[in-house]
Design a protein around this motif. Sequence first.
Motif, short mmCIF file in Angstrom:
data_model
loop_
_atom_site.label_atom_id
_atom_site.label_comp_id
_atom_site.label_asym_id
_atom_site.label_seq_id
_atom_site.Cartn_x
_atom_site.Cartn_y
_atom_site.Cartn_z
N VAL A 1 -56.08 -59.10 33.04
CA VAL A 1 -57.17 -60.07 33.06
C VAL A 1 -56.68 -61.43 32.57
O VAL A 1 -56.97 -62.46 33.17
CB VAL A 1 -58.38 -59.57 32.22
N GLU B 1 -56.79 -64.72 34.85
CA GLU B 1 -57.58 -65.87 34.40
C GLU B 1 -56.71 -67.11 34.17
O GLU B 1 -57.22 -68.23 34.19
CB GLU B 1 -58.35 -65.52 33.12
N LYS C 1 -61.15 -68.48 41.18
CA LYS C 1 -62.22 -67.97 42.06
C LYS C 1 -61.65 -67.05 43.14
O LYS C 1 -62.35 -66.17 43.63
CB LYS C 1 -63.05 -69.09 42.67
N LYS D 1 -61.72 -63.58 41.46
CA LYS D 1 -62.97 -63.21 40.77
C LYS D 1 -63.28 -61.71 40.88
O LYS D 1 -63.62 -61.07 39.89
CB LYS D 1 -64.13 -64.03 41.32
N SER D 2 -63.13 -61.13 42.07
CA SER D 2 -63.47 -59.72 42.23
C SER D 2 -62.49 -58.83 41.45
O SER D 2 -62.91 -57.82 40.85
CB SER D 2 -63.48 -59.32 43.70
N THR E 1 -63.47 -59.13 37.77
CA THR E 1 -64.70 -58.36 37.53
C THR E 1 -64.40 -56.87 37.48
O THR E 1 -64.87 -56.16 36.58
CB THR E 1 -65.73 -58.66 38.63
N ASN F 1 -62.59 -56.01 34.25
CA ASN F 1 -63.51 -56.05 33.10
C ASN F 1 -64.44 -54.83 33.09
O ASN F 1 -64.74 -54.30 32.02
CB ASN F 1 -64.30 -57.35 33.10
N ARG F 2 -64.87 -54.40 34.25
CA ARG F 2 -65.72 -53.19 34.31
C ARG F 2 -64.92 -51.95 33.90
O ARG F 2 -65.44 -51.07 33.21
CB ARG F 2 -66.28 -53.01 35.71
#
Length: 65
Positions: free
Chosen positions: A26, A30, A36, A39-40, A43, A46-47
Motif C-alpha cells: 500500500v 500510494e 488514481k 485506486k482499485s 482498496t 486495504n480490505r
Amino acid sequence: MDFSKDDLLEAKRQIDSTLHKLREAVKTLEAKENTKNYKSQITLANRRIKAFELANCLIEKELTR
C-alpha cells in the motif's frame, strides 16, 4: 474445529507476515505519481488488511482461552 496452540501461533505468524507485506505494498502504491491508476489495488489491499487484522484478533482471543 479445534486447533492446537501451535497451529494458532503459526497461523498468526503467517498473517503477521502477510500484513507486513500488504502494508508495504500500500505504501508503495500510494507513493506512485498517479495514484488514481492504482485506486482499485489500494482498496483491495486495504480490505485484505482489515480482514487479516480481524483474523488476528480472533486468533489472539482463541489463544487466551
